[in-house]
Design an enzyme around this catalytic site. Structure first.
Site, PDB file in Angstrom:
ATOM      1  N   ARG A  81       0.822  -1.204   0.000  1.00 23.47           N
ATOM      2  CA  ARG A  81       0.000   0.000   0.000  1.00 23.47           C
ATOM      3  C   ARG A  81       0.859   1.259   0.000  1.00 23.47           C
ATOM      4  NH1 ARG A  81      -4.848  -0.885   2.826  1.00 23.47           N
ATOM      5  NH2 ARG A  81      -3.574  -1.846   4.434  1.00 23.47           N
ATOM      6  N   TYR A  82       1.906   1.258   0.818  1.00 21.71           N
ATOM      7  CA  TYR A  82       2.795   2.415   0.918  1.00 21.71           C
ATOM      8  C   TYR A  82       4.026   2.125   0.069  1.00 21.71           C
ATOM      9  CZ  TYR A  82       0.080   2.897   5.265  1.00 21.71           C
ATOM     10  OH  TYR A  82      -0.909   2.985   6.193  1.00 21.71           O
ATOM     11  N   ARG A  85       7.343   0.225   1.812  1.00 16.79           N
ATOM     12  CA  ARG A  85       7.250  -0.989   2.640  1.00 16.79           C
ATOM     13  C   ARG A  85       6.059  -1.833   2.217  1.00 16.79           C
ATOM     14  NH1 ARG A  85       5.361   3.639   4.764  1.00 16.79           N
ATOM     15  NH2 ARG A  85       3.807   3.708   6.418  1.00 16.79           N
ATOM     16  N   CYS A  94      -2.953 -18.424  13.862  1.00 19.90           N
ATOM     17  CA  CYS A  94      -2.419 -17.784  15.075  1.00 19.90           C
ATOM     18  C   CYS A  94      -2.616 -18.765  16.233  1.00 19.90           C
ATOM     19  CB  CYS A  94      -3.187 -16.515  15.424  1.00 19.90           C
ATOM     20  SG  CYS A  94      -3.423 -15.384  14.037  1.00 19.90           S
ATOM     21  N   CYS A  98      -8.265 -13.621  18.212  1.00 26.47           N
ATOM     22  CA  CYS A  98      -8.849 -12.480  18.910  1.00 26.47           C
ATOM     23  C   CYS A  98     -10.204 -12.224  18.267  1.00 26.47           C
ATOM     24  CB  CYS A  98      -7.949 -11.265  18.750  1.00 26.47           C
ATOM     25  SG  CYS A  98      -6.213 -11.643  19.067  1.00 26.47           S
ATOM     26  N   CYS A 101     -10.417  -9.375  15.713  1.00 23.27           N
ATOM     27  CA  CYS A 101      -9.378  -9.299  14.678  1.00 23.27           C
ATOM     28  C   CYS A 101      -9.908  -8.671  13.387  1.00 23.27           C
ATOM     29  CB  CYS A 101      -8.860 -10.698  14.377  1.00 23.27           C
ATOM     30  SG  CYS A 101      -7.664 -10.723  13.029  1.00 23.27           S
ATOM     31  N   ARG A 103      -8.737  -9.185  10.589  1.00 20.16           N
ATOM     32  CA  ARG A 103      -8.703 -10.197   9.530  1.00 20.16           C
ATOM     33  C   ARG A 103      -9.510 -11.421   9.961  1.00 20.16           C
ATOM     34  NH1 ARG A 103      -2.863  -9.002   9.050  1.00 20.16           N
ATOM     35  NH2 ARG A 103      -2.669  -7.510   7.355  1.00 20.16           N
ATOM     36  N   ASP A 262     -11.037  -1.599  13.864  1.00 23.23           N
ATOM     37  CA  ASP A 262     -11.447  -1.635  12.453  1.00 23.23           C
ATOM     38  C   ASP A 262     -12.872  -2.148  12.308  1.00 23.23           C
ATOM     39  OD1 ASP A 262      -9.053  -0.699  11.216  1.00 23.23           O
ATOM     40  OD2 ASP A 262      -8.115  -2.609  11.739  1.00 23.23           O
ATOM     41  N   ASP A 299      -7.061   3.088  10.501  1.00 25.68           N
ATOM     42  CA  ASP A 299      -6.801   2.554   9.165  1.00 25.68           C
ATOM     43  C   ASP A 299      -8.051   2.871   8.352  1.00 25.68           C
ATOM     44  OD1 ASP A 299      -5.491   1.080   7.100  1.00 25.68           O
ATOM     45  OD2 ASP A 299      -4.492  -0.063   8.699  1.00 25.68           O
ATOM     46  N   LYS A 306      -3.117   4.079   7.086  1.00 26.27           N
ATOM     47  CA  LYS A 306      -3.269   4.557   8.465  1.00 26.27           C
ATOM     48  C   LYS A 306      -3.069   6.064   8.520  1.00 26.27           C
ATOM     49  CE  LYS A 306      -1.329   0.329  10.390  1.00 26.27           C
ATOM     50  NZ  LYS A 306      -0.994  -0.192   9.045  1.00 26.27           N
TER      51      LYS A 306
END
Ligand code: PLP
Ligand code: SF4
Length: 338
Positions: A81-82, A85, A94, A98, A101, A103, A262, A299, A306
């Site tokens: 996106r940037y 990076r 995971c 969570c 999350c 995602r 989010d 975000d 962000k």
């Protein structure tokens, strides 16, 4: 089947919650499970990992891809996106899931682990894009990978000259600290800087084991940063939030981001308002050390990235002068009038 959460939920809700976990994966590490106080209705660990019927409540603004990652994914396993990076997501699993999350519809599918070929294609993409200065390995949780796999990832990135920095985003040091073994620490050794960003939301996550895991990383020369999600009834009060920031500093972890929650599906019961987040940031500033200050970020849905959304202390300039607020809320003119 999922008897790990059964003892923490209302018997009557069990059939519904069994449906929740068909949609959104359930998993909790033994270490986290052992931290839950069954007698505490508001246990901050249980709230983060035990599924609830509230997850079935999807609000109109919530979406499957809340931060627009898919729009910026040129090849499988890369989000770019940037300009300088990119994310590399080798796994979608995971040690814990969570409930908030961003995602949450993607995690838990081991079939989404990058194949050898896909990983090669991802490395090719990074090689071809000379503007990529930093690679951020995330997921899922990359520290769930075997140390030897992590070592290979690092070696491959080390070979790419224009990649100067490698960063991992992980929750493992707090949720499954025994994975931070000596073998893991040596796997992270690299000539290029390797940063570890720890995702942690409550001081209760800093168990003695977690502290030892973080100390092992920092002692090995790995700089650590933190990220926290602002979570309703978990950390959205100044006592908990400030204590969490101090926990980071005590463990030599620099507070980095405080995320606005989010718009992932079925997470509205975790979200606070931005105004509330800004008020908390104002309380942190001035009353707590400067090194305890994270940046409050949002975000932007749709893939816009962000952006800092902390409180504003400065008015627009009028005839060369503006008004600036100090940490106690008093207003001053700058430059001061003669
Ligand atoms: C969050 C994110 C990053 C990292 O952003 P920083 O501000 O450098 O921490 C990079 N790429 C994508 C796609 C992201 O979502
Ligand atoms: S550890 Fe990270 S990626 Fe995994 S479920 Fe939690 S927030 Fe999502």
């Amino acid at each position: 089947m999922h008897n790990k959460y059964r003892k923490f939920i209302d018997e009557k809700e069990a059939p519904t919650i069994d449906k929740v976990v068909e949609q959104f994966s359930f998993r909790i590490s033994t270490h986290m499970l052992n931290q839950i106080d069954k007698n505490n209705q508001n246990d901050p660990i249980a709230k983060q990992f035990i599924p609830s019927i509230q997850e079935l409540n999807v609000t109109p603004e919530e979406r499957a891809d809340p931060i627009g990652d898919e729009l910026y994914s040129p090849v499988n396993g890369i989000v770019h996106r940037y300009p300088d990076r990119c994310l590399l997501t080798p796994v979608h699993v995971c040690p814990v899931y969570c409930r908030f999350c961003f995602r949450k519809e993607k995690v838990g599918h081991s079939s989404a682990t990058l194949t050898k070929e896909a990983l090669e294609a991802a490395f090719d993409y990074i090689k071809q894009h000379k503007e990529i200065w930093e690679v951020i390995i995330t997921g899922g949780d990359p520290f769930i990978l075997k140390p030897v796999t992590i070592q290979t990832l690092i070696q491959r990135l080390d070979e790419i000259e224009h990649v100067e920095t490698i960063r991992f985003h992980t929750r493992v040091p707090v949720v499954e600290p025994h994975r931070i073994t000596e073998t893991m620490i040596s796997a992270l050794k690299c000539n290029k800087p390797v940063y570890v960003v720890l995702h942690c939301n409550h001081p209760a996550e800093f168990t003695n084991e977690a502290k030892a895991a973080c100390a092992a990383l920092v002692d090995a020369g790995i700089p650590m940063l933190s990220q926290t999600i602002l979570l309703k009834d978990i950390n959205n009060n100044i006592e908990t939030l400030s204590e969490l920031m101090r926990c980071f500093i005590r463990n030599r972890i620099k507070p980095y981001y405080l995320h606005q929650g989010d718009l992932a599906k079925g997470t509205s019961h975790f979200r606070t308002s931005i105004a509330e987040g800004q008020a908390l940031m104002k309380q942190l500033r001035g009353r707590f050390s400067g090194i305890c200050q994270p940046t409050y970020v949002l975000d932007i849905p749709g893939g816009y990235g962000k952006t800092p959304i902390g409180p504003n202390y400065l008015s627009l300039e009028v005839e060369g002068r503006c008004q600036v607020e100090d940490f106690q809320g008093n207003i001053h003119t700058y430059p001061p009038e003669m």
